[in-house]
Scaffold this active site. Structure first.
Site, PDB file in Angstrom:
ATOM      1  N   ASP A  43       0.815  -1.221   0.000  1.00  0.00           N
ATOM      2  CA  ASP A  43       0.000   0.000   0.000  1.00  0.00           C
ATOM      3  C   ASP A  43       0.844   1.264   0.000  1.00  0.00           C
ATOM      4  O   ASP A  43       0.619   2.168  -0.813  1.00  0.00           O
ATOM      5  CB  ASP A  43      -0.934   0.034   1.220  1.00  0.00           C
ATOM      6  CG  ASP A  43      -2.100  -0.926   1.062  1.00  0.00           C
ATOM      7  OD1 ASP A  43      -2.238  -1.524  -0.023  1.00  0.00           O
ATOM      8  OD2 ASP A  43      -2.861  -1.077   2.028  1.00  0.00           O
ATOM      9  N   ARG A  74       1.630   5.264  17.258  1.00  0.00           N
ATOM     10  CA  ARG A  74       1.194   6.310  16.320  1.00  0.00           C
ATOM     11  C   ARG A  74       1.580   7.714  16.744  1.00  0.00           C
ATOM     12  O   ARG A  74       1.981   8.508  15.897  1.00  0.00           O
ATOM     13  CB  ARG A  74      -0.307   6.200  16.044  1.00  0.00           C
ATOM     14  CG  ARG A  74      -0.694   5.292  14.876  1.00  0.00           C
ATOM     15  CD  ARG A  74       0.064   4.031  14.803  1.00  0.00           C
ATOM     16  NE  ARG A  74      -0.282   3.183  13.666  1.00  0.00           N
ATOM     17  CZ  ARG A  74       0.157   1.940  13.510  1.00  0.00           C
ATOM     18  NH1 ARG A  74       0.955   1.403  14.424  1.00  0.00           N
ATOM     19  NH2 ARG A  74      -0.175   1.243  12.454  1.00  0.00           N
TER      20      ARG A  74
HETATM   21  N1  ARG Z   1      -7.020  -2.327  16.726  1.00  0.00           N
HETATM   22  C1  ARG Z   1      -5.724  -1.920  17.100  1.00  0.00           C
HETATM   23  C2  ARG Z   1      -5.708  -0.458  17.441  1.00  0.00           C
HETATM   24  O1  ARG Z   1      -6.564   0.256  17.048  1.00  0.00           O
HETATM   25  C3  ARG Z   1      -4.662  -2.267  16.097  1.00  0.00           C
HETATM   26  C4  ARG Z   1      -4.699  -1.499  14.801  1.00  0.00           C
HETATM   27  C5  ARG Z   1      -3.709  -1.970  13.765  1.00  0.00           C
HETATM   28  N2  ARG Z   1      -3.909  -3.347  13.494  1.00  0.00           N
HETATM   29  C6  ARG Z   1      -3.664  -4.023  12.360  1.00  0.00           C
HETATM   30  N3  ARG Z   1      -3.849  -5.292  12.393  1.00  0.00           N
HETATM   31  N4  ARG Z   1      -3.262  -3.450  11.283  1.00  0.00           N
HETATM   32  O2  ARG Z   1      -4.837   0.031  18.105  1.00  0.00           O
END
Ligand code: ARG
Length: 404
Positions: free
Chosen positions: A13, A101
């Protein structure tokens, strides 16, 4: 034409995004961060991995490719403060992706400043939490920067991405066909999509990459001692990112830290996600045991509410918020007494605390014992019960008068 810093993972991506931004006529700086995704690999191997991703970005036409090993920073500035808050979103998820993040946002802002870029971009889709966290992070740190989410502007299906890659000579790893969406760093691994989207479907073993299946786990328990010094853990002298790498491997061999959760996303959807977090599971169990030994009853009761709110703030993308900083200050007070040792047994998917001790223990064996040597004044309980229960006497009286 802009100069854009793109958060680049090297996957299909973000490679398509990089090319698309170049075709739009922009100058692209590809930013890749090592957060311990290849946790357990030696430091050198992990650095090689991000160097290879940067080389790919350059080959695709990025003006610059920046590769940063931020494992220590992630551990010190994000994982440890959250650890002090016993982070578990909705009681389960230790927030591995969510904690990374805000750091990625900080790296985007710092890299944009280094290269004089006016825009940053990421490859998150419009359905997830990560777009929210990255964009809230960037806006908190630099409200002048433009943020683009090209996958939200123009969603990209997997077949379209593969066709675009073929057309533009983007090398496609075998993983392009992978059945799950995966995110990992040294605090844990997240797995979603594919067959997991049906919440009735049991997690297939192929979804797990860090934790052994039940039949492959050792039959005998292994004991470890986690040492805490002012809230910071170590095991046999190993601490920091290296400790997490080590516990992910050791705990993973015992199948510890598998979590299967239907969770509430920031944007209002429910989703099903699997997690593997061996190190986080072991360390959180150890920390909670030590907190129960050294913190006062009132601190524990109050902290449980603070911890829950902390996890929600981080999950919802408000890492850079004054409330979180205030919680960190609150946690610093209890952390100052959080020194001691916790003994755990690792066996068949469980990290069980079997012993705890600390120079700050509020537990007093002489007071607690039911054996000889009891120093507790039993008669004192009489007055306590009499006074504390006084309102109940009055209530019972009032109730009796009301019915008569
Ligand atoms: N659900 C988790 C969060 O919001 C992980 C998100 C990323 N997960 C993934 N499998 N790409 O923090």
């Amino acid at each position: 034409m802009s100069t854009i810093v793109l958060a680049y993972s090297g996957g299909l991506d973000t490679s398509v995004l990089l090319k698309r931004l170049l075709l739009e006529g922009h100058d692209v700086i590809a930013l890749t961060a090592d957060l311990g995704e290849s946790d357990g690999a030696t430091g050198a191997a992990a650095v090689d991995a991000i160097a290879a991703i940067s080389a790919k970005a350059r080959a695709l036409g990025a003006r610059e490719a920046v590769a940063l090993d931020v494992r220590q920073r992630f551990y010190d500035e994000y994982v440890m403060p959250a650890f002090a808050a016993n982070v578990r979103y909705e009681g389960c998820y230790p927030l591995s992706a969510a904690l990374s993040r805000p750091l990625i946002a900080a790296l985007l802002v710092e890299t944009a400043r280094t290269f004089g870029a006016d825009t940053v971009a990421h490859g998150c889709t419009g359905k997830g939490n990560d777009q929210v966290r990255i964009e809230f992070g960037v806006r908190s740190l630099d409200s002048q920067l433009r943020v683009r989410a090209p996958l939200r502007e123009r969603p990209l299906s997997r077949p379209d991405a593969i066709a675009f890659a073929a057309e533009h000579h983007i090398p496609i790893a075998q993983s392009a066909a992978k059945p799950y969406s995966i995110d990992a760093n040294l605090w844990g691994r997240s797995i979603e999509a594919g067959v997991l989207e049906n919440p009735w479907t049991a997690p297939p073993e192929d979804a797990f990459g860090w934790t052994a299946s039940p039949q492959d786990r050792p039959a005998t328990a292994q004991e470890i001692v986690v040492d805490f010094h002012a809230g910071i853990p170590s095991v046999a002298g190993v601490s920091g990112p290296a400790l997490l790498a080590q516990l992910n491997i050791l705990g993973g061999a015992h199948g510890i830290g598998r979590i299967d959760l239907i969770e509430d996303r920031v944007i209002g959807l429910k989703s099903r996600e699997l997690y593997e977090a061996p190190a986080a599971t072991i360390l959180l169990a150890a920390r909670e045991a030590l907190e129960r030994l050294v913190l006062t009853r009132d601190e524990l009761r109050f902290k449980a509410g603070v911890d829950r709110k902390y996890a929600e703030l981080v999950y919802d993308g408000f890492w850079y918020s004054p409330l979180r900083s205030a919680f960190d200050a609150f946690n610093a007070v209890s952390n100052s007494r959080l020194s001691g040792e916790v003994r755990l047994r690792l066996l068949q998917g469980c990290a069980t605390v079997v012993g705890v001790r600390s120079p700050f223990a509020l537990y007093d064996e002489g007071l607690a014992t039911y054996g000889a040597g009891d120093s507790f004044d039993h008669r004192a309980a009489d007055g306590f019960i009499h006074l504390t229960g006084l309102p109940l006497d009055r209530l019972a009286h009032v109730a009796a008068v009301a019915v008569s």
